[in-house]
Scaffold this motif. Structure first.
Motif, mmCIF file in Angstrom:
data_model
loop_
_atom_site.group_PDB
_atom_site.id
_atom_site.type_symbol
_atom_site.label_atom_id
_atom_site.label_comp_id
_atom_site.label_asym_id
_atom_site.label_seq_id
_atom_site.Cartn_x
_atom_site.Cartn_y
_atom_site.Cartn_z
ATOM 1 N N PHE A 69 0.873 -1.176 0.000
ATOM 2 C CA PHE A 69 0.000 0.000 0.000
ATOM 3 C C PHE A 69 0.905 1.219 0.000
ATOM 4 O O PHE A 69 1.457 1.608 1.022
ATOM 5 C CB PHE A 69 -0.922 -0.041 1.216
ATOM 6 N N HIS A 70 1.071 1.817 -1.167
ATOM 7 C CA HIS A 70 2.116 2.822 -1.354
ATOM 8 C C HIS A 70 2.023 4.055 -0.455
ATOM 9 O O HIS A 70 3.064 4.572 -0.050
ATOM 10 C CB HIS A 70 2.237 3.211 -2.833
ATOM 11 N N GLU A 103 -8.921 1.146 3.908
ATOM 12 C CA GLU A 103 -10.059 0.366 4.390
ATOM 13 C C GLU A 103 -10.246 -0.886 3.539
ATOM 14 O O GLU A 103 -10.455 -1.982 4.060
ATOM 15 C CB GLU A 103 -11.303 1.242 4.363
ATOM 16 N N GLU A 104 -10.169 -0.737 2.212
ATOM 17 C CA GLU A 104 -10.298 -1.883 1.301
ATOM 18 C C GLU A 104 -9.208 -2.926 1.572
ATOM 19 O O GLU A 104 -9.412 -4.116 1.370
ATOM 20 C CB GLU A 104 -10.198 -1.427 -0.161
ATOM 21 N N ARG A 105 -8.049 -2.465 2.021
ATOM 22 C CA ARG A 105 -6.902 -3.348 2.247
ATOM 23 C C ARG A 105 -6.811 -3.872 3.682
ATOM 24 O O ARG A 105 -5.885 -4.619 4.012
ATOM 25 C CB ARG A 105 -5.607 -2.609 1.911
ATOM 26 N N GLY A 106 -7.721 -3.445 4.545
ATOM 27 C CA GLY A 106 -7.652 -3.844 5.944
ATOM 28 C C GLY A 106 -6.553 -3.111 6.707
ATOM 29 O O GLY A 106 -6.074 -3.600 7.733
ATOM 30 N N VAL A 160 -8.179 -1.617 -6.277
ATOM 31 C CA VAL A 160 -7.982 -0.217 -6.650
ATOM 32 C C VAL A 160 -9.196 0.314 -7.405
ATOM 33 O O VAL A 160 -9.628 1.447 -7.175
ATOM 34 C CB VAL A 160 -6.683 -0.036 -7.472
ATOM 35 N N GLY A 161 -9.771 -0.504 -8.281
ATOM 36 C CA GLY A 161 -10.978 -0.093 -9.002
ATOM 37 C C GLY A 161 -12.131 0.212 -8.064
ATOM 38 O O GLY A 161 -12.840 1.211 -8.229
ATOM 39 N N ARG A 162 -12.311 -0.651 -7.054
ATOM 40 C CA ARG A 162 -13.376 -0.408 -6.069
ATOM 41 C C ARG A 162 -13.099 0.865 -5.274
ATOM 42 O O ARG A 162 -13.984 1.692 -5.061
ATOM 43 C CB ARG A 162 -13.516 -1.595 -5.108
ATOM 44 N N PHE A 163 -11.842 1.016 -4.843
ATOM 45 C CA PHE A 163 -11.473 2.206 -4.072
ATOM 46 C C PHE A 163 -11.717 3.479 -4.876
ATOM 47 O O PHE A 163 -12.331 4.419 -4.378
ATOM 48 C CB PHE A 163 -10.001 2.132 -3.632
#
Length: 189
Positions: A69-70, A103-106, A160-163
């Motif tokens: 997660f950059h 959030e998408e990545r936990g 990434v698309g969802r985010f």
């Protein structure tokens, strides 16, 4: 911030991205150029915006990609390897609504705890504007075209698309606020 710090930021970003990820480096340079162009909106924080802009994607560097997660990887690198203070690490960590992707990545709690959201809405909007109106190759684009490009590059069902679809309304609002502020500023020379 001062010129020495801006030079330092550019050198760090180029060292980490220039050879390993030349397209990402071109994007970062384009984002920094946009920041320089709108710096008058930020007054004393113009250099801070430019430094954050050139460093915002440093966490993509392969040697720094610890979590993948950059924003978090880049901010940790700046803090831990360079002793960079929160005035610069927080914009890098939170650029372009990174908390939604975290959030998408936990990783939301980690990001929010280590690098709390900025309390400067103008700086937040300005960095979003610079990032989201710059193509992957460093050229200019609109925020809407940039969101479409990101979704097409990563895929609509990807993380990434969802985010980016979730963040799009906020991105567009930030860009609109900066465009409105720029339009109301007198132009000199």
């Amino acid at each position: 911030m001062d010129e020495v710090t801006l030079d330092w930021a550019g050198r760090i970003a180029e060292a980490e991205l220039g050879e390993a990820l030349p397209r990402r480096w071109a994007h970062s340079q384009g984002v920094a150029a946009r920041a320089t162009g709108i710096g008058r909106l930020l007054g004393k924080d113009a250099d801070l915006l430019t430094a954050a802009a050139v460093l915002h994607d440093v966490g993509y560097a392969p040697r720094l990609a610890i979590t993948g997660f950059h924003p978090l990887d880049g901010a940790r690198f700046l803090r831990d390897e360079h002793g960079t203070d929160a005035r610069l690490t927080r914009p890098v960590a939170n650029h372009s609504f990174a908390l939604l992707e975290a959030e998408e990545r936990g990783l939301r709690e980690e990001l929010a705890t280590e690098f709390p959201l900025l309390d400067d809405p103008l700086l937040v909007d300005a960095l979003v504007y610079c990032d989201m109106t710059t193509t992957p190759d460093g050229g200019r684009t609109t925020a809407r075209e940039r969101v479409v490009e990101i979704v097409s590059r990563y895929g609509g069902d990807s993380l990434v698309g969802r985010f980016i679809r979730r963040a799009a309304p906020e991105i567009f609002s930030s860009v609109e606020r900066i465009e409105t502020a720029l339009a109301s500023q007198p132009r000199w020379g």
